[in-house]
Design a protein around this motif. Structure first.
Motif, PDB file in Angstrom:
ATOM      1  N   ILE A  50      42.712  46.748  44.869  1.00 31.76           N
ATOM      2  CA  ILE A  50      43.846  46.592  43.933  1.00 31.76           C
ATOM      3  C   ILE A  50      43.310  45.926  42.668  1.00 31.76           C
ATOM      4  O   ILE A  50      43.681  46.276  41.536  1.00 31.76           O
ATOM      5  CB  ILE A  50      45.031  45.830  44.575  1.00 31.76           C
ATOM      6  CG1 ILE A  50      46.291  45.961  43.701  1.00 31.76           C
ATOM      7  CG2 ILE A  50      44.766  44.372  44.822  1.00 31.76           C
ATOM      8  CD1 ILE A  50      47.555  45.496  44.405  1.00 31.76           C
ATOM      9  N   ASP A  51      42.379  45.010  42.858  1.00 34.74           N
ATOM     10  CA  ASP A  51      41.690  44.352  41.750  1.00 34.74           C
ATOM     11  C   ASP A  51      40.929  45.397  40.921  1.00 34.74           C
ATOM     12  O   ASP A  51      41.115  45.512  39.698  1.00 34.74           O
ATOM     13  CB  ASP A  51      40.769  43.299  42.404  1.00 34.74           C
ATOM     14  CG  ASP A  51      39.741  42.648  41.507  1.00 34.74           C
ATOM     15  OD1 ASP A  51      39.539  43.111  40.384  1.00 34.74           O
ATOM     16  OD2 ASP A  51      39.112  41.667  41.962  1.00 34.74           O
ATOM     17  N   PRO A  98      38.270  36.867  32.325  1.00 40.58           N
ATOM     18  CA  PRO A  98      39.641  36.338  32.319  1.00 40.58           C
ATOM     19  C   PRO A  98      40.695  37.401  31.980  1.00 40.58           C
ATOM     20  O   PRO A  98      41.771  37.417  32.567  1.00 40.58           O
ATOM     21  CB  PRO A  98      39.606  35.257  31.233  1.00 40.58           C
ATOM     22  CG  PRO A  98      38.160  34.866  31.118  1.00 40.58           C
ATOM     23  CD  PRO A  98      37.357  36.067  31.496  1.00 40.58           C
ATOM     24  N   ARG A  99      40.379  38.322  31.057  1.00 38.30           N
ATOM     25  CA  ARG A  99      41.391  39.328  30.684  1.00 38.30           C
ATOM     26  C   ARG A  99      41.791  40.155  31.899  1.00 38.30           C
ATOM     27  O   ARG A  99      42.922  40.615  32.026  1.00 38.30           O
ATOM     28  CB  ARG A  99      40.883  40.252  29.557  1.00 38.30           C
ATOM     29  CG  ARG A  99      39.658  41.063  29.912  1.00 38.30           C
ATOM     30  CD  ARG A  99      39.344  42.124  28.859  1.00 38.30           C
ATOM     31  NE  ARG A  99      38.035  42.725  29.107  1.00 38.30           N
ATOM     32  CZ  ARG A  99      37.619  43.871  28.603  1.00 38.30           C
ATOM     33  NH1 ARG A  99      38.405  44.564  27.789  1.00 38.30           N
ATOM     34  NH2 ARG A  99      36.428  44.347  28.865  1.00 38.30           N
ATOM     35  N   HIS A 100      40.831  40.365  32.799  1.00 39.00           N
ATOM     36  CA  HIS A 100      41.138  41.187  33.961  1.00 39.00           C
ATOM     37  C   HIS A 100      41.941  40.407  35.003  1.00 39.00           C
ATOM     38  O   HIS A 100      42.857  40.944  35.631  1.00 39.00           O
ATOM     39  CB  HIS A 100      39.859  41.746  34.582  1.00 39.00           C
ATOM     40  CG  HIS A 100      40.146  42.599  35.776  1.00 39.00           C
ATOM     41  ND1 HIS A 100      40.820  43.797  35.671  1.00 39.00           N
ATOM     42  CD2 HIS A 100      39.911  42.413  37.101  1.00 39.00           C
ATOM     43  CE1 HIS A 100      40.973  44.312  36.881  1.00 39.00           C
ATOM     44  NE2 HIS A 100      40.436  43.494  37.764  1.00 39.00           N
ATOM     45  N   LYS A 101      41.601  39.151  35.157  1.00 33.80           N
ATOM     46  CA  LYS A 101      42.342  38.317  36.111  1.00 33.80           C
ATOM     47  C   LYS A 101      43.826  38.268  35.714  1.00 33.80           C
ATOM     48  O   LYS A 101      44.724  38.447  36.537  1.00 33.80           O
ATOM     49  CB  LYS A 101      41.716  36.919  36.125  1.00 33.80           C
ATOM     50  CG  LYS A 101      42.298  36.011  37.148  1.00 33.80           C
ATOM     51  CD  LYS A 101      41.510  34.718  37.236  1.00 33.80           C
ATOM     52  CE  LYS A 101      42.368  33.643  37.878  1.00 33.80           C
ATOM     53  NZ  LYS A 101      41.806  32.320  37.778  1.00 33.80           N
ATOM     54  N   SER A 103      39.915  35.453  54.634  1.00 35.84           N
ATOM     55  CA  SER A 103      38.681  35.030  55.304  1.00 35.84           C
ATOM     56  C   SER A 103      37.507  34.820  54.350  1.00 35.84           C
ATOM     57  O   SER A 103      36.425  34.454  54.775  1.00 35.84           O
ATOM     58  CB  SER A 103      38.316  36.039  56.382  1.00 35.84           C
ATOM     59  OG  SER A 103      38.374  37.330  55.831  1.00 35.84           O
ATOM     60  N   PHE A 104      37.676  35.080  53.077  1.00 42.41           N
ATOM     61  CA  PHE A 104      36.635  34.736  52.104  1.00 42.41           C
ATOM     62  C   PHE A 104      37.315  34.453  50.764  1.00 42.41           C
ATOM     63  O   PHE A 104      38.509  34.680  50.609  1.00 42.41           O
ATOM     64  CB  PHE A 104      35.588  35.857  51.989  1.00 42.41           C
ATOM     65  CG  PHE A 104      36.126  37.104  51.368  1.00 42.41           C
ATOM     66  CD1 PHE A 104      36.844  38.015  52.118  1.00 42.41           C
ATOM     67  CD2 PHE A 104      35.944  37.358  50.013  1.00 42.41           C
ATOM     68  CE1 PHE A 104      37.371  39.152  51.545  1.00 42.41           C
ATOM     69  CE2 PHE A 104      36.470  38.497  49.430  1.00 42.41           C
ATOM     70  CZ  PHE A 104      37.183  39.391  50.205  1.00 42.41           C
ATOM     71  N   LYS A 105      36.558  33.982  49.811  1.00 43.48           N
ATOM     72  CA  LYS A 105      37.160  33.453  48.574  1.00 43.48           C
ATOM     73  C   LYS A 105      36.845  34.251  47.323  1.00 43.48           C
ATOM     74  O   LYS A 105      37.457  34.048  46.271  1.00 43.48           O
ATOM     75  CB  LYS A 105      36.652  32.009  48.342  1.00 43.48           C
ATOM     76  CG  LYS A 105      37.275  30.988  49.263  1.00 43.48           C
ATOM     77  CD  LYS A 105      38.604  30.504  48.671  1.00 43.48           C
ATOM     78  CE  LYS A 105      39.531  29.916  49.698  1.00 43.48           C
ATOM     79  NZ  LYS A 105      40.656  30.784  50.070  1.00 43.48           N
ATOM     80  N   TRP A 106      35.848  35.131  47.366  1.00 42.73           N
ATOM     81  CA  TRP A 106      35.335  35.752  46.130  1.00 42.73           C
ATOM     82  C   TRP A 106      36.237  36.911  45.667  1.00 42.73           C
ATOM     83  O   TRP A 106      35.985  38.081  45.946  1.00 42.73           O
ATOM     84  CB  TRP A 106      33.884  36.212  46.334  1.00 42.73           C
ATOM     85  CG  TRP A 106      33.237  36.724  45.081  1.00 42.73           C
ATOM     86  CD1 TRP A 106      32.695  37.963  44.898  1.00 42.73           C
ATOM     87  CD2 TRP A 106      33.080  36.039  43.834  1.00 42.73           C
ATOM     88  NE1 TRP A 106      32.211  38.086  43.626  1.00 42.73           N
ATOM     89  CE2 TRP A 106      32.437  36.918  42.956  1.00 42.73           C
ATOM     90  CE3 TRP A 106      33.433  34.763  43.372  1.00 42.73           C
ATOM     91  CZ2 TRP A 106      32.131  36.565  41.636  1.00 42.73           C
ATOM     92  CZ3 TRP A 106      33.128  34.411  42.061  1.00 42.73           C
ATOM     93  CH2 TRP A 106      32.487  35.305  41.220  1.00 42.73           C
ATOM     94  N   GLY A 107      37.331  36.516  45.035  1.00 40.13           N
ATOM     95  CA  GLY A 107      38.278  37.514  44.556  1.00 40.13           C
ATOM     96  C   GLY A 107      39.281  36.857  43.630  1.00 40.13           C
ATOM     97  O   GLY A 107      39.192  35.650  43.363  1.00 40.13           O
ATOM     98  N   VAL A 108      40.231  37.645  43.146  1.00 43.27           N
ATOM     99  CA  VAL A 108      41.277  37.095  42.286  1.00 43.27           C
ATOM    100  C   VAL A 108      42.343  36.465  43.186  1.00 43.27           C
ATOM    101  O   VAL A 108      42.857  37.135  44.092  1.00 43.27           O
ATOM    102  CB  VAL A 108      41.930  38.204  41.425  1.00 43.27           C
ATOM    103  CG1 VAL A 108      43.053  37.629  40.557  1.00 43.27           C
ATOM    104  CG2 VAL A 108      40.888  38.900  40.560  1.00 43.27           C
ATOM    105  N   PRO A 109      42.672  35.192  42.972  1.00 45.31           N
ATOM    106  CA  PRO A 109      43.672  34.562  43.836  1.00 45.31           C
ATOM    107  C   PRO A 109      45.041  35.246  43.703  1.00 45.31           C
ATOM    108  O   PRO A 109      45.422  35.672  42.617  1.00 45.31           O
ATOM    109  CB  PRO A 109      43.759  33.120  43.298  1.00 45.31           C
ATOM    110  CG  PRO A 109      42.559  32.933  42.434  1.00 45.31           C
ATOM    111  CD  PRO A 109      42.128  34.287  41.962  1.00 45.31           C
TER     112      PRO A 109
END
Ligand code: ME8
Length: 529
Positions: free
Chosen positions: A227-228, A100-103, A208-214
């Motif tokens: 960038i993440d 969470p701290r990174h998000k 096109s995919f979901k596995w990342g920070v929104p």
């Protein structure tokens, strides 16, 4: 502690698509040696490593393993964390991009960029390499593949873009003003010519995919994994709390150590993101070279991944640490081979360093009653000043840190070790020439002086080489009865006097000496080769 006294070093955060191997260990090892050196040199250090857990590459690996991405990354990040224990790394934190701290941190950086009109919505149509997690222009492709040889796929989707093209001149000016921003120099030239060639705006989100920070306020998009990932360096010091102690003490980072494969992301995109968000860029990117295994590219498909734990078990932790940092000038490519490894372990460690320590400590044990030799005091010094002319290695041991420090400040680990070894070899020559076993009969007082001086040489060598071989040097310092709180560079003699208040106290009882660097002996099939 003043700002100049602080030091922030980072390794890349590794993709958790596979097990860690020697390449990952290498980068973190370089960071560790540097972190240890700076701590011993009196600086307050932050050393950050961790795992990069989002993106299509990791998502695909999770699918292939039949696991939910979060379960998969929880499982695969553990062996990366375990590298620290295996190789005695002293990282102060281990960051995972799914925390969470990174998000919070990466979403805040995004908002800062949006607030400064650095990000806009458009459509990406072009090539993407999942293996490299990189976008490629048509003109960059080589035989229909990414420049790295990775396959590419056509991607056409709505995407946010970062105005990278607007930063070309600012980046070039920044490289000009900071000539050591990218090391080694050859890599700097590569970066400068890439930027001079012109920069396109960079696609920074995917749909096109979901596995990342929104993406904040647009949940159809997840952020581009780079960038993440790059933002981890800020998260590690407490961003977005720019008023907090971590950020104020450690940002900008002193050096991001990376492999040459990911230099562009660090030396071009990262400073551009930061400048665009009004944050200071890091002080340096050091891009090291690539290891091969017995002449072959290290790859899962070739089945020649060098498992770090097997390596450590076979050769020893300090032997592996020494080999990796000594064998190849930092920045160049290198080849791992059993022969080269054994040669370093046996010649440099067992024959040169180990033998010096063993010879001197055994003589002290036998000829001086198992205590630090106690020559008659001279002018407040423990030994006669003339001993410096005879045991010339002591003079050079006093000056060693002055030679090694500037090399470490430029991440020239191999040169630092070469310097240390000049003194090791010289001390061995001194032992041969001065022959304490002869002096024992002809001039016992001189023998005590010579052995005392040699013990001081060893103390200096052991203290200075702690960053590279922490376990063995600790054992050497134990054998010299040097208290644990007297092992920093502040306890080295700067050489104004033959001895000083940190020098070994004559008469201190010493434990029975034991060999520190064993010879590697070939067994069975290996020996027959
Ligand atoms: O690129 N020789 O992660 P990654 C030397 N997640 N070094 C090697 C190597 C080899 N054969 N193989 C790997 C990523 N490395 C991103 C980084 S950072 C914000 C994000 C090392 O798991 C080297 O440091 O692919 C290289 O840069 C890194 O592992 C790539 O690790």
């Amino acid at each position: 502690m003043s700002e100049a006294k602080r030091f922030y070093v980072t390794s890349p955060i590794y993709y958790v698509n596979d097990k860690p191997h020697i390449g990952h260990a290498y980068t973190s090892l370089a960071c560790d040696a540097l972190a240890r050196f700076m701590r011993l040199d009196g600086r307050e250090v932050m050393f950050l490593t961790g795992t990069d857990e989002h993106g299509q590459k990791v998502e695909k690996a999770a699918t292939a393993a039949g696991e939910a991405p979060q379960d998969f990354v929880d499982r695969i990040s553990e062996p990366f964390r375990g590298l620290s224990k295996l190789l005695a790394f002293t990282n102060d934190d281990f960051i995972r991009t799914t925390e969470p701290r990174h998000k919070t941190s990466v979403q805040q950086l995004w908002r800062e960029l949006v607030a400064r009109d650095q990000i806009y919505l458009g459509t990406y149509a072009g090539w993407y390499s999942v293996r490299d997690e990189a976008f490629h222009a048509e003109s960059e492709l080589v035989d229909g593949k990414a420049p790295s040889g990775a396959p590419v796929e056509w991607v056409e989707e709505p995407s946010y873009f970062f105005r990278l093209s607007a930063w070309q001149d600012r980046l070039l000016a920044f490289y000009d003003e900071n000539p050591d921003f990218v090391l080694p120099g050859s890599r700097r030239n590569e970066v400068v010519s890439f930027v001079k060639g012109g920069l396109d705006d960079l696609s920074v989100s995917r749909t096109s995919f979901k596995w990342g920070v929104p993406v904040p306020d647009d949940p159809d998009h997840v952020m581009y994994v780079w960038i993440d990932a790059l933002t981890n360096y800020l998260t590690g010091v407490g961003y977005p709390d720019t008023g907090g102690a971590g950020y104020r003490r450690f940002w900008p980072a002193d050096v991001h150590i990376v492999g040459k494969d990911i230099l562009r992301f660090h030396a071009v995109y990262w400073p551009a993101f930061l400048m665009a968000a009004d944050l200071p860029p890091p002080r340096r990117i050091f891009a090291h070279g690539w290891w091969t295994n017995e002449g072959q590219k290290i790859s899962k498909s070739l089945g020649n991944i060098i498992d770090t734990s097997a390596l450590v078990e076979r050769y020893g932790v300090d032997q592996v640490r020494y080999f990796l940092l000594r064998e190849v000038p930092f920045g160049n490519d290198g080849d791992f081979s059993h022969r080269a490894m054994v040669s370093r372990a046996n010649n440099d460690l067992a024959n040169d360093y180990g033998n010096l320590v063993q010879r001197v400590l055994s003589m002290i044990n036998r000829y001086c009653g198992g205590a630090v030799p106690a020559p008659a005091a001279n002018d407040g010094c423990h030994v006669d000043p003339s001993v410096l002319d005879a045991v010339i290695s002591l003079r050079h041991a006093h000056g060693l840190l002055r030679k090694v420090r500037p090399l470490m400040q430029r991440q020239a680990f191999h040169s630092a070790l070469e310097r240390i070894w000049l003194v090791v070899k010289e001390a061995n020559v001194n032992v041969d020439h001065l022959a304490p076993w002869v002096l024992r009969k002809s001039d016992p007082e001189r023998m005590k002086e010579v052995l005392y001086a040699l013990a001081e040489v060893i103390r200096h060598l052991a203290i200075t080489s702690q960053p590279f071989m922490p376990e063995s040097t600790a054992r050497i310092l134990d054998q010299l009865a040097v208290p644990e709180d007297q092992r920093t560079f502040a306890h080295l003699n700067p050489g104004n006097r033959v001895t000083d208040e940190n020098s070994l106290a004559p008469g201190t009882p010493l434990p029975k000496p034991e060999g520190v660097f064993p010879r590697y002996v070939e067994h069975g099939a290996e020996a027959a080769r």
